[in-house]
Design a protein around this motif. Structure first.
Motif, PDB file in Angstrom:
ATOM      1  N   CYS A 143     -50.379  16.918 -12.575  1.00 11.71           N
ATOM      2  CA  CYS A 143     -50.298  17.495 -13.917  1.00 11.71           C
ATOM      3  C   CYS A 143     -50.987  18.850 -13.994  1.00 11.71           C
ATOM      4  O   CYS A 143     -51.834  19.196 -13.169  1.00 11.71           O
ATOM      5  N   GLY A 195     -47.387  10.921 -14.829  1.00 10.19           N
ATOM      6  CA  GLY A 195     -47.067  12.080 -13.997  1.00 10.19           C
ATOM      7  C   GLY A 195     -46.504  11.699 -12.642  1.00 10.19           C
ATOM      8  O   GLY A 195     -45.703  12.431 -12.060  1.00 10.19           O
ATOM      9  N   GLN A 214     -51.120  22.821 -10.004  1.00 13.10           N
ATOM     10  CA  GLN A 214     -51.377  21.381 -10.051  1.00 13.10           C
ATOM     11  C   GLN A 214     -52.057  20.887  -8.776  1.00 13.10           C
ATOM     12  O   GLN A 214     -52.603  19.783  -8.740  1.00 13.10           O
ATOM     13  N   MET A 235     -47.983  18.629 -24.900  1.00 12.27           N
ATOM     14  CA  MET A 235     -46.609  18.130 -25.009  1.00 12.27           C
ATOM     15  C   MET A 235     -46.596  16.613 -25.190  1.00 12.27           C
ATOM     16  O   MET A 235     -45.886  16.074 -26.047  1.00 12.27           O
ATOM     17  N   LEU A 236     -47.403  15.900 -24.398  1.00 11.36           N
ATOM     18  CA  LEU A 236     -47.414  14.448 -24.473  1.00 11.36           C
ATOM     19  C   LEU A 236     -48.027  13.955 -25.781  1.00 11.36           C
ATOM     20  O   LEU A 236     -47.575  12.953 -26.348  1.00 11.36           O
ATOM     21  N   ARG A 244     -50.508  22.399 -19.848  1.00  9.49           N
ATOM     22  CA  ARG A 244     -49.058  22.283 -20.055  1.00  9.49           C
ATOM     23  C   ARG A 244     -48.682  20.900 -20.556  1.00  9.49           C
ATOM     24  O   ARG A 244     -47.889  20.758 -21.496  1.00  9.49           O
ATOM     25  N   ASP A 245     -49.250  19.856 -19.937  1.00  7.91           N
ATOM     26  CA  ASP A 245     -48.780  18.494 -20.155  1.00  7.91           C
ATOM     27  C   ASP A 245     -49.437  17.784 -21.338  1.00  7.91           C
ATOM     28  O   ASP A 245     -48.768  17.052 -22.074  1.00  7.91           O
ATOM     29  N   ASN A 289     -43.568  13.995 -12.806  1.00 12.32           N
ATOM     30  CA  ASN A 289     -43.861  15.200 -12.022  1.00 12.32           C
ATOM     31  C   ASN A 289     -43.671  14.993 -10.524  1.00 12.32           C
ATOM     32  O   ASN A 289     -42.944  15.738  -9.877  1.00 12.32           O
ATOM     33  N   GLY A 324     -43.419   6.663 -18.131  1.00 11.72           N
ATOM     34  CA  GLY A 324     -42.899   7.946 -17.672  1.00 11.72           C
ATOM     35  C   GLY A 324     -41.452   7.853 -17.236  1.00 11.72           C
ATOM     36  O   GLY A 324     -40.644   8.744 -17.531  1.00 11.72           O
ATOM     37  N   MET A 350     -52.167   9.690 -17.551  1.00  7.65           N
ATOM     38  CA  MET A 350     -51.548  10.889 -16.982  1.00  7.65           C
ATOM     39  C   MET A 350     -51.204  10.682 -15.511  1.00  7.65           C
ATOM     40  O   MET A 350     -50.162  11.140 -15.035  1.00  7.65           O
TER      41      MET A 350
END
Length: 361
Positions: free
Chosen positions: A309, A169, A105, A317-318, A313-314, A173, A198, A165
């Motif tokens: 992010c 994030g 990231q 999923m989102l 991966r993100d 994150n 989030g 994001m």
């Protein structure tokens, strides 16, 4: 064969954007041509137009986009023609010191397409954030394409490409918000409201939205804020303390990025709490604070780059959470506009009348 399509460019600093013909080359090694379905109008595009990023004019604007892969270059096996993708500006290299330490990231060597898109006279264009998606089609690196569920609305999920994001994030994150935490978000535009979403997704028990605009506070409340604070009417630090038993919030997210809002975030957090800076400051901004306060309050002071992010991966999923009705991404789409309305959308955004205008092609 190279293709001629429409694109929105910023030809010079501060000048109105233009809808003109641009040339998209055939994809070379590692490159992909994407037929753009939708692209959000982000404040970063306006910053490009105003010369706030660099002076590599003309710019091909737009970067919060989703679309369909049309063709791929040599060596591309991560996507194929027909794939529905969300574009991202962090195509990680897998080889730099951050990637080798398992912290992709923070990749220090992200990829963009090698070839240049041009005007019809051959003038090379600089694509915004390496994407340039205010266009019928764009050329990007294969790593900038993240496959997601094709049943998703491109006008909605394309916003994951940047602002949504970044904010979401920043909470999940970077800030590490977890169940039962108290969270304050300073600045409730698109990024700040995404941080609210989030925090709610992560299970925060108290989410305090801070802004001077009652319309923006109403947006934040609709997206999950449990309390709102009008910064034009009360002292922000005192108000957040009162809402958190006198202690301050566990996580405070500054989605504005000014010295005064960062100081508010710093002093509005609990002892050993976390401050996350996701609003982008300008080069001239400076802080003057007692060093002892940094030591005595402990905790963590973090900057969030792209919501820390990993797109592969993100994003999927989102998108899945959105399709399940658990993530209200559709609420960020204030209006859907045509490509030729991009200049008007900048004025609407600057006036704070929308969360996001989205160009639909």
């Amino acid at each position: 064969m190279p293709q001629q399509v429409r694109g929105v460019i910023a030809r010079s600093k501060g000048a109105p954007v233009e809808l003109t013909d641009i040339v998209i080359p055939d994809p070379g090694p590692g490159e992909v041509v994407v037929a753009v379905a939708a692209c959000g109008v982000c404040h970063t595009d306006l910053t490009y137009r105003e010369g706030g990023i660099n002076d590599d004019f003309p710019f091909l604007l737009g970067h919060e986009a989703a679309g369909t892969v049309e063709s791929v270059g040599e060596g591309v096996d991560s996507v194929q023609p027909g794939d529905f993708v969300v574009l991202n500006w962090r195509a990680v290299c897998g080889r730099c010191r951050a990637c080798k330490r398992g912290r992709s990231q923070y990749c220090f060597n992200t990829f963009n397409a090698s070839q240049k898109m041009t005007l019809t006279d051959g003038t090379e264009l600089t694509p915004a954030l390496g994407i340039g998606a205010f266009a019928d089609k764009t050329l990007v690196h294969a790593g900038q394409c993240t496959k997601v569920d094709p049943s998703a609305d491109p006008a909605v999920v394309g916003l994951l490409g940047c602002g949504v994001m970044a904010g979401l994030g920043a909470a999940v994150n970077t800030g590490g918000v977890s169940r039962g935490d108290s969270v304050a978000v300073i600045g409730c535009g698109g990024v700040g409201d995404a941080a609210v979403v989030g925090a709610r997704l992560a299970g925060a028990s108290k989410i305090i939205a801070v802004d001077r605009d009652e319309k923006k506070l109403a947006w934040a409340a609709d997206l999950g804020a449990t309390h709102t604070v009008n910064a034009g009417e009360v002292d922000v630090i005192t108000a957040i303390a009162e809402l958190t038993g006198g202690f301050g919030a566990d996580v405070v997210i500054d989605a504005v990025g000014r010295p005064e809002t960062w100081k508010q975030a710093f002093y509005a957090r609990d002892l050993a709490g976390t401050v996350v800076l996701v609003g982008v400051p300008t080069p001239d901004m400076k802080l003057d604070m007692p060093l002892l306060d940094f030591f005595s309050r402990g905790g963590a002071l973090k900057s969030s780059w792209y919501g820390d992010c990993l797109p592969e991966r993100d994003f999927p999923m989102l998108v899945d959470l959105y399709l399940q009705g658990r993530l209200p991404l559709e609420k960020f789409v204030s209006e859907r506009i045509a490509l030729e309305e991009a200049e008007k959308a900048f004025h609407t955004m600057h006036a704070g009348e929308v969360l996001r205008s989205v160009v639909v092609l």
